[in-house]
Design a protein around this motif. Sequence first.
Motif, short mmCIF file in Angstrom:
data_model
loop_
_atom_site.label_atom_id
_atom_site.label_comp_id
_atom_site.label_asym_id
_atom_site.label_seq_id
_atom_site.Cartn_x
_atom_site.Cartn_y
_atom_site.Cartn_z
N ASN A 60 46.69 26.46 -13.38
CA ASN A 60 47.59 27.44 -12.93
C ASN A 60 49.63 26.74 -13.89
O ASN A 60 49.88 27.83 -13.62
CB ASN A 60 47.61 25.77 -11.81
N LEU A 61 48.67 25.80 -14.39
CA LEU A 61 50.57 25.89 -15.54
C LEU A 61 50.29 26.39 -16.47
O LEU A 61 51.47 26.88 -16.90
CB LEU A 61 50.34 24.20 -16.43
N VAL A 62 49.00 26.65 -17.32
CA VAL A 62 48.94 28.21 -17.85
C VAL A 62 49.54 29.60 -17.53
O VAL A 62 50.09 30.21 -17.78
CB VAL A 62 48.04 28.54 -18.17
N ALA A 63 49.51 29.98 -15.72
CA ALA A 63 49.25 31.07 -15.58
C ALA A 63 50.96 31.17 -15.39
O ALA A 63 52.01 32.09 -15.59
CB ALA A 63 48.74 31.00 -14.46
N ALA A 64 51.38 30.06 -14.85
CA ALA A 64 53.07 30.17 -14.36
C ALA A 64 53.77 29.67 -16.41
O ALA A 64 54.91 30.05 -15.49
CB ALA A 64 53.54 28.36 -13.30
N VAL A 65 53.20 29.54 -17.15
CA VAL A 65 54.38 29.31 -17.94
C VAL A 65 54.42 30.45 -18.40
O VAL A 65 55.37 31.00 -18.83
CB VAL A 65 53.50 28.47 -19.04
N GLN A 66 53.22 31.00 -18.61
CA GLN A 66 53.10 32.49 -19.12
C GLN A 66 53.96 33.24 -18.33
O GLN A 66 55.18 34.57 -18.63
CB GLN A 66 51.97 33.39 -19.26
N GLU A 67 53.89 33.17 -16.58
CA GLU A 67 54.72 33.82 -15.70
C GLU A 67 56.19 33.85 -16.36
O GLU A 67 57.31 35.30 -16.08
CB GLU A 67 54.34 34.01 -14.21
N ALA A 68 56.93 33.40 -16.28
CA ALA A 68 58.36 32.66 -16.76
C ALA A 68 58.75 33.21 -17.79
O ALA A 68 59.46 33.61 -18.29
CB ALA A 68 58.08 30.44 -17.09
N GLN A 71 59.38 36.90 -17.28
CA GLN A 71 59.81 36.98 -17.22
C GLN A 71 61.83 37.04 -17.62
O GLN A 71 62.44 37.56 -18.38
CB GLN A 71 60.73 36.53 -15.74
N ALA A 72 61.76 35.74 -18.81
CA ALA A 72 62.44 35.66 -19.55
C ALA A 72 62.36 36.35 -21.02
O ALA A 72 63.54 37.02 -21.73
CB ALA A 72 62.22 34.83 -20.29
N ASP A 73 61.21 37.65 -20.65
CA ASP A 73 60.50 37.97 -22.15
C ASP A 73 61.53 37.30 -23.07
O ASP A 73 62.52 37.02 -24.49
CB ASP A 73 62.27 39.67 -22.08
N ALA A 74 60.73 36.08 -23.30
CA ALA A 74 61.43 35.29 -24.11
C ALA A 74 60.03 35.31 -25.50
O ALA A 74 58.32 35.00 -25.00
CB ALA A 74 61.02 33.16 -23.66
N SER A 75 60.62 34.56 -26.43
CA SER A 75 59.52 35.27 -27.80
C SER A 75 59.38 32.58 -27.58
O SER A 75 59.93 32.26 -27.45
CB SER A 75 60.05 35.16 -29.21
N PRO A 76 57.89 32.44 -28.70
CA PRO A 76 57.55 31.39 -28.73
C PRO A 76 58.28 30.44 -28.99
O PRO A 76 58.68 29.64 -28.62
CB PRO A 76 56.18 31.34 -29.04
N LYS A 77 59.17 30.64 -29.90
CA LYS A 77 60.11 30.22 -31.25
C LYS A 77 61.13 29.75 -30.21
O LYS A 77 61.99 29.35 -30.76
CB LYS A 77 60.49 30.59 -32.22
N GLU A 78 61.22 30.48 -29.31
CA GLU A 78 63.06 30.34 -28.54
C GLU A 78 63.24 28.60 -27.13
O GLU A 78 63.86 28.39 -27.46
CB GLU A 78 63.24 30.71 -27.79
N LYS A 235 54.91 28.58 -28.97
CA LYS A 235 54.83 28.25 -30.53
C LYS A 235 53.68 26.07 -30.86
O LYS A 235 54.61 25.56 -30.22
CB LYS A 235 56.12 28.01 -31.03
N LYS A 236 53.09 26.88 -31.63
CA LYS A 236 52.67 25.15 -32.17
C LYS A 236 53.35 24.14 -32.07
O LYS A 236 54.69 24.33 -33.71
CB LYS A 236 51.18 25.47 -33.37
N ARG A 237 53.32 22.85 -32.29
CA ARG A 237 53.75 21.97 -32.52
C ARG A 237 55.75 21.62 -31.46
O ARG A 237 56.59 21.37 -31.91
CB ARG A 237 53.95 21.66 -33.60
N THR A 238 55.78 22.44 -30.42
CA THR A 238 56.90 22.49 -29.84
C THR A 238 57.17 21.35 -28.94
O THR A 238 55.42 20.84 -28.12
CB THR A 238 56.33 23.23 -28.70
N PRO A 239 57.90 20.12 -28.96
CA PRO A 239 58.26 18.73 -28.61
C PRO A 239 57.67 18.83 -27.53
O PRO A 239 58.51 19.89 -26.61
CB PRO A 239 58.98 18.21 -29.31
N VAL A 240 57.07 17.79 -27.01
CA VAL A 240 57.26 17.07 -25.33
C VAL A 240 58.39 16.25 -25.32
O VAL A 240 57.52 15.17 -25.65
CB VAL A 240 55.95 16.54 -24.29
N THR A 241 59.40 16.49 -24.74
CA THR A 241 60.53 15.08 -24.50
C THR A 241 60.74 14.71 -23.45
O THR A 241 61.95 14.43 -23.47
CB THR A 241 61.69 15.54 -25.77
#
Length: 500
Positions: A60-68, A71-78, A235-241
């Motif tokens: 469900n996290l995968v689905a919720a992240v992809q939905e957001a 919606q934002a038309d966001a690129s992974p590097k943003e 994006k690979k190596r995006t930090p969890v902070t």
Amino acid sequence: MAERELLLGCDIGSSSVKTTLLDAATGKAVAAGSSPHEEMPISSPQKGRAEQDPGMWWENLVAAVQEAMRQADASPKEVRAIGIAYQMHGLVLVDKKQNVLRPAIIWCDSRAASVGDTAFHEIGEAYCLEHYLNSPGNFTASRLKWVMEHEPETFKKADSMLLPGDYIAMRMTGETATTLTGLSEGVLWDFREKQPADLLLSYYGIPEKLLATAHPSFDLHGKLTGKAAKELGLKKRTPVTYKAGDQPNNAFSLNVLNPGEAAATAGTSGVIYAVTDRPAFDPKSRVNTFMHVNNREQSPRNGVLLCVNGTGILNSWLKKILTNESAFDYNDMNRLAMVAVPGSGGLTILPFGNGAERILENREIGAQLLDLDLNRHGRADLCRAVQEGIVFALRYGFDIMRDMGIEPKWVRAGRANMFQSPLFRELFADNTGAVLELYRTDGSEGAARGAGIGAGIFRDEQDAFIGLEKLEVIEPDKERVKVYDELYQNWLTGLSRFLP
């Protein structure tokens, strides 16, 4: 379009998983995701048991992240950093290959209450309260002891014990780690010695190596693996902070960080969480003290948490039995509740039907409907009695906090769940005597702000709360307070029928 600096907040609840993408420059949410659209199932194989499949949280996290992201038309590097909030007190066991060994034992499971009570008495109540600020009770350490006793083969395979948020971070980063606040919520932290609770671990026979490495909440908890990044669309190596339990995180999301401040939620469970700089505890451990997210050695911060398990779940149950019409919703229930008179025509509800209740010393008395008159009471009385009963239960816990010398003058909440009801908001202010401030925020937005602090994108905590919007202030009404004081005494009389 110029590249944005976005922060991703993830809130892993027991009902659903929510995500928010926050623009770090404005402090405003640009998109939100949620999954599933119906509530996630909770398995109850026996009375008092509550379990979930951790893999379901991830799906469900995968689905919720992809939905957001859509919606934002966001690129992974943003997306510059990720924060995680999660349902507290759960137990996830994994082996050396990070495979889950059994369903997670979640927050409303009651099976370990007697285990913790025995430890409380045998280790010594004074010792537990002075060192852990709590009874071991029905918390994560006691749940692990239950598994050791009842499922020894599973226990032998365990390499790490994790909280739900630790599991999600592990799926993201491939690393097993926890937090200092997480150890305290499992009653695995010795506040006096400032180290893991060695005596309790020894008493239970739990090897300390099962505890994952502990970090501050605002810290680098690892970076996305290639596999996780591909699944999430990031994006690979995006930090969890940032990582924190849902109630400390809810307080953080409302900028509740200092002594005298408090936050509330009224979702599946109802909570009031007040911040103190003291090692405060209730002698009966009916409310619980955990380390707050901004705790530092030079400026200690603890959160005193009162929880009523049977809150939104009671309202949801009532909705299901009132009608099978899809058009009948919570707004209709709130309007019905406003029609009934204060006191619901003498109908009393005790909202304790969702496992052992801490404010009742871990008793399971069940939800109770008292003094029902089949000739007088209707749907409106039921709807109001549910809201009154929940607030009276919260007031019962709030009075325990007052006896500890903790009495916030105002309480902050997001306008969500039961706080969407005008009557509930009024009842809350009139019965606690505190000014209620409502904000446009939620746990996933708070986790995004926390990620910004942990990644150094925000200069400090004050900088992190740009864009936090106050919606409404509700003050107690002196005349209504008098009415509810009397009705609350009637409710206490009803409760006394089920207590020794």
